[in-house]
Design an enzyme around this catalytic site. Structure first.
Site, PDB file in Angstrom:
ATOM      1  N   ASN A 276     -10.272  -2.904   2.581  1.00 45.60           N
ATOM      2  CA  ASN A 276      -9.957  -2.938   1.150  1.00 45.60           C
ATOM      3  C   ASN A 276     -11.222  -2.715   0.341  1.00 45.60           C
ATOM      4  OD1 ASN A 276      -7.201  -3.433   1.320  1.00 45.60           O
ATOM      5  ND2 ASN A 276      -7.396  -5.646   1.127  1.00 45.60           N
TER       6      ASN A 276
ATOM      7  N   HIS B 287       0.829  -1.218   0.000  1.00 45.69           N
ATOM      8  CA  HIS B 287       0.000   0.000   0.000  1.00 45.69           C
ATOM      9  C   HIS B 287       0.859   1.263   0.000  1.00 45.69           C
ATOM     10  CE1 HIS B 287      -3.837  -2.159   0.880  1.00 45.69           C
ATOM     11  NE2 HIS B 287      -3.029  -3.012   1.477  1.00 45.69           N
TER      12      HIS B 287
ATOM     13  N   TYR C 191       0.760  -4.236  12.199  1.00 44.72           N
ATOM     14  CA  TYR C 191       0.624  -2.802  11.917  1.00 44.72           C
ATOM     15  C   TYR C 191       1.388  -1.940  12.909  1.00 44.72           C
ATOM     16  CZ  TYR C 191      -2.648  -3.915   8.237  1.00 44.72           C
ATOM     17  OH  TYR C 191      -3.197  -4.404   7.087  1.00 44.72           O
TER      18      TYR C 191
ATOM     19  N   HIS D  20      -3.620   1.159  12.101  1.00 47.41           N
ATOM     20  CA  HIS D  20      -3.355  -0.073  12.854  1.00 47.41           C
ATOM     21  C   HIS D  20      -4.701  -0.709  13.209  1.00 47.41           C
ATOM     22  CE1 HIS D  20      -2.122  -2.960  15.698  1.00 47.41           C
ATOM     23  NE2 HIS D  20      -1.944  -2.207  16.749  1.00 47.41           N
TER      24      HIS D  20
HETATM   25 FE1  HDE Z   1      -2.456  -4.834   5.478  1.00 46.98          FE
HETATM   26  N1  HDE Z   1      -0.660  -4.039   5.937  1.00 46.98           N
HETATM   27  N2  HDE Z   1      -1.800  -6.646   6.034  1.00 46.98           N
HETATM   28  N3  HDE Z   1      -4.200  -5.693   4.855  1.00 46.98           N
HETATM   29  N4  HDE Z   1      -3.120  -3.062   4.853  1.00 46.98           N
HETATM   30  C1  HDE Z   1      -0.298  -2.768   5.775  1.00 46.98           C
HETATM   31  O1  HDE Z   1       0.854  -1.404   7.285  1.00 46.98           O
HETATM   32  C2  HDE Z   1      -0.705  -6.884   6.776  1.00 46.98           C
HETATM   33  C3  HDE Z   1      -4.539  -6.997   4.948  1.00 46.98           C
HETATM   34  C4  HDE Z   1      -4.368  -2.761   4.431  1.00 46.98           C
HETATM   35  O2  HDE Z   1      -3.199   3.455   3.860  1.00 46.98           O
HETATM   36  C5  HDE Z   1       1.035  -2.452   6.385  1.00 46.98           C
HETATM   37  O3  HDE Z   1       1.218   0.835   7.403  1.00 46.98           O
HETATM   38  C6  HDE Z   1      -0.634  -8.266   7.148  1.00 46.98           C
HETATM   39  C7  HDE Z   1      -5.939  -7.190   4.748  1.00 46.98           C
HETATM   40  C8  HDE Z   1      -4.439  -1.375   4.043  1.00 46.98           C
HETATM   41  O4  HDE Z   1      -1.582   3.327   5.315  1.00 46.98           O
HETATM   42  C9  HDE Z   1       1.419  -3.745   7.073  1.00 46.98           C
HETATM   43  C10 HDE Z   1      -1.721  -8.851   6.572  1.00 46.98           C
HETATM   44  C11 HDE Z   1      -6.435  -5.946   4.515  1.00 46.98           C
HETATM   45  C12 HDE Z   1      -3.170  -0.868   4.274  1.00 46.98           C
HETATM   46  C13 HDE Z   1       0.277  -4.655   6.682  1.00 46.98           C
HETATM   47  C14 HDE Z   1      -2.451  -7.840   5.891  1.00 46.98           C
HETATM   48  C15 HDE Z   1      -5.339  -5.022   4.582  1.00 46.98           C
HETATM   49  C16 HDE Z   1      -2.369  -1.948   4.781  1.00 46.98           C
HETATM   50  C17 HDE Z   1       2.062  -1.923   5.437  1.00 46.98           C
HETATM   51  C18 HDE Z   1      -2.117 -10.321   6.598  1.00 46.98           C
HETATM   52  C19 HDE Z   1      -7.882  -5.553   4.212  1.00 46.98           C
HETATM   53  C20 HDE Z   1      -2.684   0.529   4.003  1.00 46.98           C
HETATM   54  C21 HDE Z   1       2.233  -0.468   5.744  1.00 46.98           C
HETATM   55  C22 HDE Z   1      -2.503 -10.763   7.860  1.00 46.98           C
HETATM   56  C23 HDE Z   1      -8.784  -5.837   5.286  1.00 46.98           C
HETATM   57  C24 HDE Z   1      -2.995   1.472   5.099  1.00 46.98           C
HETATM   58  C25 HDE Z   1       1.400  -0.231   6.883  1.00 46.98           C
HETATM   59  C26 HDE Z   1      -2.557   2.859   4.736  1.00 46.98           C
HETATM   60  C27 HDE Z   1      -1.034  -1.818   5.165  1.00 46.98           C
HETATM   61  C28 HDE Z   1       0.236  -5.930   7.099  1.00 46.98           C
HETATM   62  C29 HDE Z   1      -3.624  -8.099   5.148  1.00 46.98           C
HETATM   63  C30 HDE Z   1      -5.522  -3.613   4.353  1.00 46.98           C
HETATM   64  C31 HDE Z   1       2.781  -4.306   6.697  1.00 46.98           C
HETATM   65  C32 HDE Z   1       0.438  -8.922   7.964  1.00 46.98           C
HETATM   66  C33 HDE Z   1      -6.712  -8.514   4.809  1.00 46.98           C
HETATM   67  C34 HDE Z   1      -5.644  -0.638   3.507  1.00 46.98           C
HETATM   68  O5  HDE Z   1       1.456  -3.600   8.454  1.00 46.98           O
END
Ligand code: HDE
Length: 728
Positions: free
Chosen positions: A171, A98, A385, A362
């Protein structure tokens, strides 16, 4: 001197550890404008006199200090060193996923008191207007990549509630690729550019991604969403948002219910087509962020309704999928989405870095009345997060203006890099007598968060529940729910991606372990376009030994599953924000030009006049008309429709290769095309498909053409047009 625009807006006492801000102070910060006022205390106007960071006025910022005009630069030049070294440190690590995003401020308001469901203040008080900051993003691409990649879109909402910050980090698709967070690094490594050559940027169409998913049957449902037009939104304002996981709502009596969160766009769900999306990526890689920014600037505020799907605890096991499985939806036909409130985005950030880049979401930022479930993906996100924010933004990320809550923060956390808060007193521990026992925890306080006391008991094992093992039924359901053209786009997308994959084994396995288990028609259509033979090597019941995740049984009833709510084949009821190109030139019919522009502007559409050059042209009445874009700088792909008025310009356009290409391409992408009066000569010079099959092509006098155009814009696109042979 740089001026703080409103220092007084933020009560200094509100930040002092161990002392509560007065109720009056707090009140002034809450409500719709609370966050704007809070940010204002750190927002700086450009100022008149240039200073260094220590406030010293600088006499010359353009010549470094030298020993003579041609001599070496002196170490002593503190201003040069300060300026250059600050510049050297301007970047923070981009998000691992993202990375590319755009954001806006706004407000959320609930329609009615939902205290029967939750004690969350923002959902119980209809008079409360809770400030929000929403960041939309793509997943795979780097910060400088294109907006229009085929990808999932992040839809992360930060709500600055009176009880603290709630982040709903969702999402634009309601399911995910994997069921367990431990697989996330693998998934992301597979979809990101390949590590040996960092190719391709912002694309899933490459070997490593399809290798991974071909061995991960739980990704089947999400792949259907990713290959559908949902992965190509027309605008952030035209996509749904989903919390994805099942969460809990907990009311004041401690009763918990399961909930899925939805954001339903007021403008409806609308998409681009793939060829168009690829071309936009070249012509305007900022397409979505520009659309969001410009819409807010002109007062066309993006809006969504918050939707809830509520499931009583007693009904947890009544579905033929597991509520904790993030690869499943609850079809709206089984549990209707109750629309409970509205979110409006009405202000652009002042500074992209300070706000959009430094905002730190987060899943663990939660407020009383909302709680987690044991969805293993959500549980893993709760670790990830906070960790990523500590690494990316730093240990004091929560103090940054965009991240800090509106209510005061009091605890014994101290110090770390770039600490802003000046905590008074000698006490930074608990329990204490010296500080009067403050700050004290208050389990009884009405607004204290208390985790829902779910009973948990189990053996310590690395295993997934059998109820997570049906990977294909909902993928089939998605396919069944699509209209003919949506199915065609999905088959085309799979074909495009698999034609980019070089490894024959990977291609073969995607076909024969995924697609054949979803729908025969899909497998056949993809086979015809890719040359991959359909030769079922492993049914979902009998996975190949190389597959690490056992697939579940294909349910016989899956072929009959359908959720019509998933289709976007529905006419809209507004054309607000749609962008329409008027092709003109010297002598364009003044009356027709005015009539069509006025009619479209009255519908809050955006109208642009395109002509041979920028500046102005003279219309048939000799009046100067402002040209919005020169023909060579304009591309049909950034518009939703094209209009050709009559007048002397029409004959010239009919001889222009650029104009002919423009119309042909708009036709190819299913867009409404209208010709008024003599404007039809341009259409005659184009190859608009077979005669008699010109859906969405309107030719007529001004009133007829304009009405027809608006009706066609409500349809959005005409994807059933025959386009073979159209040269664009
Ligand atoms: Fe994320 N995801 N994600 N994700 N995600 C991040 O956090 C992660 C997942 C989502 O505009 C990271 O700040 C793991 C699902 C959005 O700043 C990180 C898993 C969904 C955004 C991270 C998922 C999301 C992130 C990277 C599997 C939809 C952007 C940078 C368990 C429900 C937020 C950050 C923004 C961002 C980890 C799966 C949505 C690395 C480990 C499912 C919208 O922390």
């Amino acid at each position: 001197m740089p001026k703080k625009s409103s220092r007084a807006a933020r009560p200094p006492k509100a930040r002092t550890s161990g002392q509560s801000a007065s109720a009056a102070d707090n009140k002034s910060l809450h409500g719709e404008t609370g966050k704007t006022a809070d940010l204002a205390s750190d927002t700086v106007e450009p100022g008149e006199v240039l200073t260094g960071n220590q406030g010293v006025a600088i006499s010359d910022d353009q010549n470094s200090l030298r020993a003579g005009p041609r001599g070496p630069t002196l170490m002593e030049d503190f201003h040069l060193r300060e300026k250059i070294t600050h510049f050297d440190h301007e970047r923070i690590p981009e998000r691992i996923v993202h990375a590319r995003g755009a954001a806006a401020h706004g407000v959320f308001q609930v329609y009615e008191d939902l205290s029967d469901l939750t004690m969350a203040g923002l959902l119980t008080d209809p008079s409360r207007r809770t400030p929000v900051f929403v960041r939309f993003s793509t997943v795979a691409g780097s910060r400088g990549s294109t907006d229009c990649a085929r990808d999932v879109r992040g839809f992360a909402v930060k709500l600055y509630t009176d009880e603290g910050v709630w982040d709903l980090v969702g999402n634009n698709m309601p399911v995910f690729f994997i069921q367990d967070a431990i697989k996330f690094p693998d998934l992301i490594h597979a979809v990101k550019p390949e590590p040996n050559n960092e190719i391709p940027q912002a694309a899933s169409a490459h070997d490593t991604f399809w290798d991974f998913v071909s061995l991960t049957p739980e990704s089947a449902h999400m792949l259907m969403w990713l290959m559908s037009d949902r992965a190509l939104p027309r605008s952030f304002a035209m996509m749904e948002g989903f919390g994805v996981h099942t969460f809990r709502l907990v009311n004041a009596a401690g009763k918990s219910r399961f909930v899925k969160f939805h954001w339903k766009p007021i403008k409806g769900v609308k998409s681009l087509v793939w060829d168009e999306a690829q071309k936009i990526s070249g012509k305007d890689s900022d397409f979505h962020r520009r659309d969001l920014f410009e819409a807010i600037e002109r007062g066309d505020y993006p809006e969504w309704e918050l939707g809830l799907q509520i499931v009583e605890e007693k009904d947890e096991f009544k579905f033929d999928f597991d509520l904790l499985d993030p690869t499943k939806i609850i079809p709206e036909e089984l549990v209707p989405v109750r629309r409970v409130g509205r979110m409006t985005l009405n202000r652009n950030p002042d500074n992209f870095f300070a706000e959009t880049e430094q905002v730190a979401f987060h899943t663990g930022h939660i407020v009383p009345g909302i709680d987690f479930t044991n969805d293993p993906l959500l549980q893993g996100r709760l670790f990830s997060y906070i960790d990523t924010q500590l690494r990316r933004v730093g240990p004091n990320f929560a103090e940054l203006p965009i991240n800090r809550p509106l209510n005061p923060v009091h605890n014994n956390q101290r110090d770390a890099m770039a600490r802003v808060t000046i905590n008074k007193g000698r006490v930074s521990y608990f329990p204490n007598r010296l500080g009067g026992g403050c700050p004290m925890h208050s389990p009884e306080a009405a607004d204290a968060f208390v985790s829902y006391a779910e009973k948990v008991d189990g053996a310590k094992i690395r295993a997934r529940s059998d109820s997570f093992s049906d990977h294909f039924s909902q993928a089939t359901q998605f396919w069944n729910s699509m209209s003919d053209w949506e199915q065609e786009h999905i088959a085309d997308a799979f074909s495009f991606e698999l034609n980019q994959v070089e490894n024959e084994e990977v291609r073969h396995h995607v076909m024969n372990e995924l697609l054949v288990n979803i729908a025969d028609a899909l497998a056949q259509a993809v086979s015809a376009q890719t040359g991959i033979r359909v030769a079922r090597v492993g049914t979902s019941k009998n996975p190949t030994p190389s597959a690490p995740t056992p697939s579940g049984p294909l349910r016989a009833e899956a072929k009959d599953l359908s959720s019509p709510a998933l289709s976007q084949d529905k006419p809209g009821d507004t054309i607000k924000g749609r962008r329409i190109a008027i092709l003109g030139g010297e002598g364009v019919d003044a009356k027709q030009l005015k009539a069509v522009a006025d009619a479209l502007l009255a519908e809050d559409a955006v109208v642009e006049l395109i002509a041979a050059h920028a500046g102005t042209i003279a219309d048939s009445a000799g009046k100067a008309q402002k040209v919005n874009r020169a023909a060579a700088n304009a591309a049909s792909v950034i518009y939703d429709a094209v209009v050709v008025p009559g007048g002397a310009s029409a004959a010239a356009l009919a001889k222009s290769g650029l104009a002919i290409h423009f119309v042909n391409e708009a036709y190819r992408h299913g867009k409404p095309i209208a010709a008024i009066g003599e404007g039809s000569v341009l259409l005659e010079a184009c190859s608009l498909g077979e005669a008699g099959a010109k859906e969405g092509v309107i030719i007529g006098g001004d009133a007829k053409a304009i009405d027809g155009l608006i009706a066609a814009l409500l349809q959005h696109r005409f994807p059933r047009r025959p386009i073979k042979g159209v040269p664009a």
